[in-house]
Design a protein around this motif. Structure first.
Motif: not given
Length: 474
Positions: A429, A457, A426-427, A460-461, A453-454
């Motif tokens: 990107s 993300t 994610a980061p 990631l969280l 990407l969603g």
């Protein structure tokens, strides 16, 4: 490519494959497998992994022949088949995974030295990190002198590091005890089923097979295109034979539980148990040569992947810079800065080597899946084939099986490592957004790109939350 860059021979390309695959992983196989399964499960695991990776190697081989214009290897196939963002994710995942793999080499080197010099501990003490940092930059400046020079050194090192592995196999074969092997066969005192035992070994097999694509990554240096396929298959067969023997023979020397409790590198500890302390010293020296050689190979591959992605506009153009020796210098600097930061982070890791091993494998699965799926795509469409020939049908079967295998690996790896991958994807990107802005191009060309990407993300969280709460231990 700069006119100063020389080409690589078939032997050098094969050495890149063998050198990339024989590194830290093979010296840790006895304990890693013994902690999960017995000989029966190990045989099944190697049959699955060997067959799956052979299919993947054959996909790399026929893609090199059918798509010769795609000379950047792993990520070029993903981009061609699934678009710019997929190509970026493949390049970034392969690059950052390879950087993490390089960190595992330094951890294992210092852990090996820790058996003789306690100041190095398990490879993540302050002294170990300081010495590793010196090594990182010594290799960095050597590679800056030229890819051809580094490849020639790698060829010599590859030969040198196979010798101690062969000596280990001969000695352990002479110490073979059938009653011990029979006792260990089904896992001894392990209570979980064979399927779970086999599943537990899958990420390890991915790690030790990394490097199978080394010739493909360096295909732009090949003197003849067919050399890429030859090097891939030859390297695969050589290394697979060694890894299977290194895994199975120890089960005939000591009880499985004893092997599972050994210090890494377990090959050294096991030979010490058979012949005495000199065995540990002998294997440890071989490991140092092997891992340093593998580190050289992977430093070259890391920089080449980042450079190739920048050259095609999938990474910021700053990484496409070469020095006077034709070395992708900016990419090499970025690679070693990342490696340095991760090496420092191992100070806070509970089991740095295992974490690096599993995370490297997890980051490599998406690029491998996209390569297999692209092979399936072009064979289904008969791209590069004259007609519905037997060659096309053969390659279609190979691609389908390789795709199924890589999907199974994602399942076997488990949700935790998929989430940890998202923590990096994610980061990462942001580099893609940077590259697209440089070209004044739309960020996404497909609706599915935004969905991917969603999901990354969200991963990631979730990953940050799991790490903070201790659900994932690093």
């Amino acid at each position: 490519m700069s006119s100063n860059v020389q080409t690589m021979s078939r032997t050098q390309l094969t050495a890149m494959v063998v050198g990339g695959m024989i590194g830290a992983g093979i010296f840790s196989l006895p304990r890693t497998f013994a902690g999960a399964t017995g000989p029966f499960g190990a045989i099944i695991a190697w049959l699955i992994a060997g067959t799956g990776m052979y299919m993947l190697a054959r996909v790399f081989q026929f893609l090199a022949e059918r798509k010769p214009q795609l000379d950047a290897g792993v990520f070029a196939y993903a981009k061609e088949g699934f678009g710019d963002y997929a190509g970026f994710l493949s390049a970034f995942g392969y690059w950052i995974g390879s950087c993490i793999g390089n960190v595992s080499y330094w951890v294992l080197i210092k852990s090996t030295l820790g058996a003789f010099f306690p100041v190095f501990g398990d490879g993540n003490t302050v002294v170990a990190i300081a010495v590793a940092s010196v090594g990182i930059w010594l290799f960095h400046f050597m590679i800056l002198r030229g890819v051809q020079q580094a490849a020639a050194i790698n060829k010599i090192v590859t030969i040198a590091k196979v010798i101690p592995i062969l000596v280990f196999l001969v000695i352990v074969a002479f110490a073979f005890k059938m009653d011990v092997f029979r006792f260990n066969f089904y896992g001894g005192d392990l209570t979980n089923g064979v399927f779970e035992q086999v599943k537990a070994t899958m990420l390890v097999t991915v790690f030790v097979f990394l490097g199978i694509e080394g010739a493909s990554v360096y295909s732009r240096y090949a003197r003849e295109r067919k050399d890429v396929g030859f090097a891939t298959i030859s390297g695969f067969l050589i290394v697979t034979t060694l890894m299977v023997l290194v895994t199975l023979l120890p089960y005939a020397v000591l009880p499985r539980a004893d092997i599972a409790g050994m210090r890494q590198p377990s090959m050294a500890a096991l030979l010490e148990a058979v012949v005495g302390h000199w065995g540990a010293i002998f294997v440890s020296i071989g490991l140092l040569v092997s891992v340093l050689g593998a580190y050289l190979t992977w430093s070259l591959i890391c920089a080449e992947v980042l450079f190739a992605a920048a050259r095609t506009g999938d990474m910021p153009k700053v990484f496409a810079r070469e020095n006077a020796n034709g070395v992708p210098s900016a990419a090499l600097w970025a690679t070693n800065i990342v490696i340095q930061l991760i090496v420092i982070s191992t100070y806070w890791s509970r089991d740095a080597f295992s974490l690096m091993l599993n995370l490297t494998s997890a980051m490599s699965l998406i690029p491998f899946l996209l390569v297999a799926a692209y092979g399936w795509q072009i064979t289904r469409r008969a791209e590069g084939y004259d007609a519905a020939t037997s060659a096309r049908n053969r390659d279609l079967v190979l691609a389908i099986l390789a795709t199924i295998y890589t999907v199974f690996l994602l399942y076997a790896g488990g949700v935790k490592f998929i989430v940890l991958s998202a923590v990096l994807y994610a980061p990462g990107s942001l580099l893609y957004f940077w590259a697209r802005r440089e070209q004044n191009a739309p960020v996404f060309t497909k609706a599915s790109d935004g969905v991917v990407l969603g999901l990354a993300t969200i991963g990631l969280l979730v990953g940050i939350w799991w790490i903070a709460t201790g659900y994932i231990e690093i």
